[in-house]
Design a protein around this motif. Structure first.
Motif, PDB file in Angstrom:
ATOM      1  N   UNK A   1       0.799  -1.232   0.000  1.00  0.00           N
ATOM      2  CA  UNK A   1       0.000   0.000   0.000  1.00  0.00           C
ATOM      3  C   UNK A   1       0.834   1.284   0.000  1.00  0.00           C
ATOM      4  N   UNK A   2       1.861   1.407   0.865  1.00  0.00           N
ATOM      5  CA  UNK A   2       2.663   2.646   0.845  1.00  0.00           C
ATOM      6  C   UNK A   2       3.293   2.919  -0.517  1.00  0.00           C
ATOM      7  N   UNK A   3       3.710   1.838  -1.213  1.00  0.00           N
ATOM      8  CA  UNK A   3       4.309   1.991  -2.541  1.00  0.00           C
ATOM      9  C   UNK A   3       3.286   2.525  -3.547  1.00  0.00           C
ATOM     10  N   UNK A   4       2.048   2.008  -3.473  1.00  0.00           N
ATOM     11  CA  UNK A   4       0.977   2.488  -4.362  1.00  0.00           C
ATOM     12  C   UNK A   4       0.635   3.944  -4.069  1.00  0.00           C
ATOM     13  N   UNK A   5       0.593   4.293  -2.785  1.00  0.00           N
ATOM     14  CA  UNK A   5       0.269   5.673  -2.398  1.00  0.00           C
ATOM     15  C   UNK A   5       1.376   6.632  -2.814  1.00  0.00           C
ATOM     16  N   UNK A   6       2.632   6.203  -2.659  1.00  0.00           N
ATOM     17  CA  UNK A   6       3.759   7.064  -3.053  1.00  0.00           C
ATOM     18  C   UNK A   6       3.749   7.314  -4.565  1.00  0.00           C
ATOM     19  N   UNK A   7       3.456   6.263  -5.343  1.00  0.00           N
ATOM     20  CA  UNK A   7       3.393   6.422  -6.798  1.00  0.00           C
ATOM     21  C   UNK A   7       2.338   7.448  -7.183  1.00  0.00           C
ATOM     22  N   UNK A   8       1.216   7.441  -6.464  1.00  0.00           N
ATOM     23  CA  UNK A   8       0.157   8.416  -6.734  1.00  0.00           C
ATOM     24  C   UNK A   8       0.576   9.820  -6.318  1.00  0.00           C
ATOM     25  N   UNK A   9       1.253   9.922  -5.182  1.00  0.00           N
ATOM     26  CA  UNK A   9       1.717  11.239  -4.719  1.00  0.00           C
ATOM     27  C   UNK A   9       2.691  11.853  -5.716  1.00  0.00           C
ATOM     28  N   UNK A  10       3.561  11.014  -6.292  1.00  0.00           N
ATOM     29  CA  UNK A  10       4.511  11.499  -7.304  1.00  0.00           C
ATOM     30  C   UNK A  10       3.760  11.980  -8.542  1.00  0.00           C
ATOM     31  N   UNK A  11       2.723  11.203  -8.950  1.00  0.00           N
ATOM     32  CA  UNK A  11       1.913  11.594 -10.112  1.00  0.00           C
ATOM     33  C   UNK A  11       1.226  12.937  -9.888  1.00  0.00           C
ATOM     34  N   UNK A  12       0.883  13.232  -8.623  1.00  0.00           N
ATOM     35  CA  UNK A  12       0.144  14.456  -8.306  1.00  0.00           C
ATOM     36  C   UNK A  12       1.052  15.670  -8.098  1.00  0.00           C
ATOM     37  N   UNK A  13       2.375  15.447  -8.086  1.00  0.00           N
ATOM     38  CA  UNK A  13       3.290  16.591  -7.945  1.00  0.00           C
ATOM     39  C   UNK A  13       3.111  17.535  -9.130  1.00  0.00           C
ATOM     40  N   UNK A  14       3.236  18.844  -8.903  1.00  0.00           N
ATOM     41  CA  UNK A  14       3.139  19.790 -10.018  1.00  0.00           C
ATOM     42  C   UNK A  14       4.155  19.457 -11.100  1.00  0.00           C
TER      43      UNK A  14
END
Length: 355
Positions: A87-100
């Protein structure tokens, strides 16, 4: 807005766009909404993967409470812990995608390589770097066009400019800007002493006319005869062009083409890229006034990498990374191993800012 609220909003917008595109739209609106939908689709797919993983965790947790089948309960428990760790890996990948996003990441690039301190050895190293980037471009299927080169006549180059076109060119090359140092024994050195030389690399996003408007009144254009190494004339007409941008004092020369018109067009491409880079640096400096990016400031006076040929190693000083595969890096094959680390460090620094 919380992270989960942001994800829910993006999913809702994706559904809304799907409905909008199913209706009648003017061409301009269809293009605009299609691009937004296309950009959101891979992101929503990752959100769905995360949601599915969370739903599976709930189901597995329920199975773990069922004592009627011990074997099934043990399997559910093993799967539960394995999935929870992901789960943390999936969430981190999404956070990176959401970076400006850096607006320039998808742009093509203008590459400039110049020999620094070290005389002919520095010029030979500059030629090595130019070949490295050309091979790297070939590996990625990019178009590499040498626009201007000033050689020494002994295999080295004083400076060279190239245009690189392809997918995500600037995103992958933008951390290459800086001073590259080389340590090796020159072929002409009889005593076998190691010399240290340097070359500078600048990677500029290539600007479109809509990005940077250049007024004719701000330009001084001089024409002159092209010349080869040592002043040898290679053209009997005034086809070489020197453009000076009066407001900034930037000067660009181009003489590789026999046509004055083509040389002017190439010079304007380089000038536009340099002006765009100046504007980006101004904005970046304002944003980063209180901190220094973890992968370095990008200042071209900063030493970023050392190529040590006797030891077969390349060290990137910004991320303290050393690889003992200098031949594969110089051939472009292993350059991505450094670039991937730089990109990851940049993402980590920007995620820390968000947190």
């Amino acid at each position: 807005m919380s992270f989960s609220d942001t994800l829910a909003r993006l999913k809702a917008r994706h559904l809304e766009l799907n409905d909008i595109l199913a209706g009648e739209l003017p061409t301009s609106d269809f293009v605009k909404f299609s691009k937004e939908y296309s950009d959101l689709t891979p992101l929503v797919a990752k959100i769905n993967d995360l949601d599915q993983a969370k739903d599976e965790l709930v189901s597995l947790a329920a199975l773990m409470q069922d004592n009627s089948d011990p074997e099934m309960r043990d399997m559910a428990e093993a799967e539960f812990h394995e999935l929870k760790a992901k789960l943390p890996e999936l969430e981190r990948a999404l956070q990176i995608e959401l970076l400006p996003k850096d607006a320039a990441d998808e742009k093509n690039a203008i590459l400039e390589v110049r020999a620094g301190t070290g005389g002919e050895e520095a010029a030979l190293f500059a030629a090595t770097l130019l070949r490295m980037y050309q091979r790297y471009a070939d590996i990625h299927g990019w178009r590499f066009e040498v626009m201007e080169v000033s050689d020494t006549g002994l295999g080295g180059i004083k400076e060279a400019t190239a245009a690189i076109q392809g997918q995500n060119v600037f995103a992958r090359l933008k951390f290459e800007s800086g001073v590259h140092r080389v340590q090796r024994v020159p072929e002409t050195e009889a005593s076998g002493r190691i010399h240290t030389s340097a070359a500078t690399v600048a990677v500029l996003p290539e600007a479109e006319e809509v990005d940077i408007q250049i007024e004719e009144k701000d330009l001084r254009i001089d024409v002159f005869r092209s010349s080869g190494p040592g002043g040898q004339s290679v053209n009997t007409t005034d086809s070489a062009v020197r453009i000076t941008h009066l407001p900034t004092g930037l000067v660009v020369s181009q003489q590789d083409e026999k046509s004055q018109h083509k040389n002017k067009a190439k010079a304007l491409r380089v000038l536009r890229a340099r002006l765009y880079d100046l504007e980006r640096q101004k904005i970046d400096n304002e944003r980063a006034a209180s901190r220094k990016n973890q992968v370095g400031s990008g200042d071209r006076s900063e030493r970023i990498r050392t190529f040590n040929f006797p030891q077969g190693r390349v060290t990137d000083h910004r991320v303290n990374l050393t690889l003992y595969k200098i031949d594969k890096i110089v051939s472009g094959e292993a350059l991505d191993e450094i670039i991937e680390v730089l990109i990851a460090e940049d993402q980590a620094a920007r995620l820390a800012d968000v947190d």
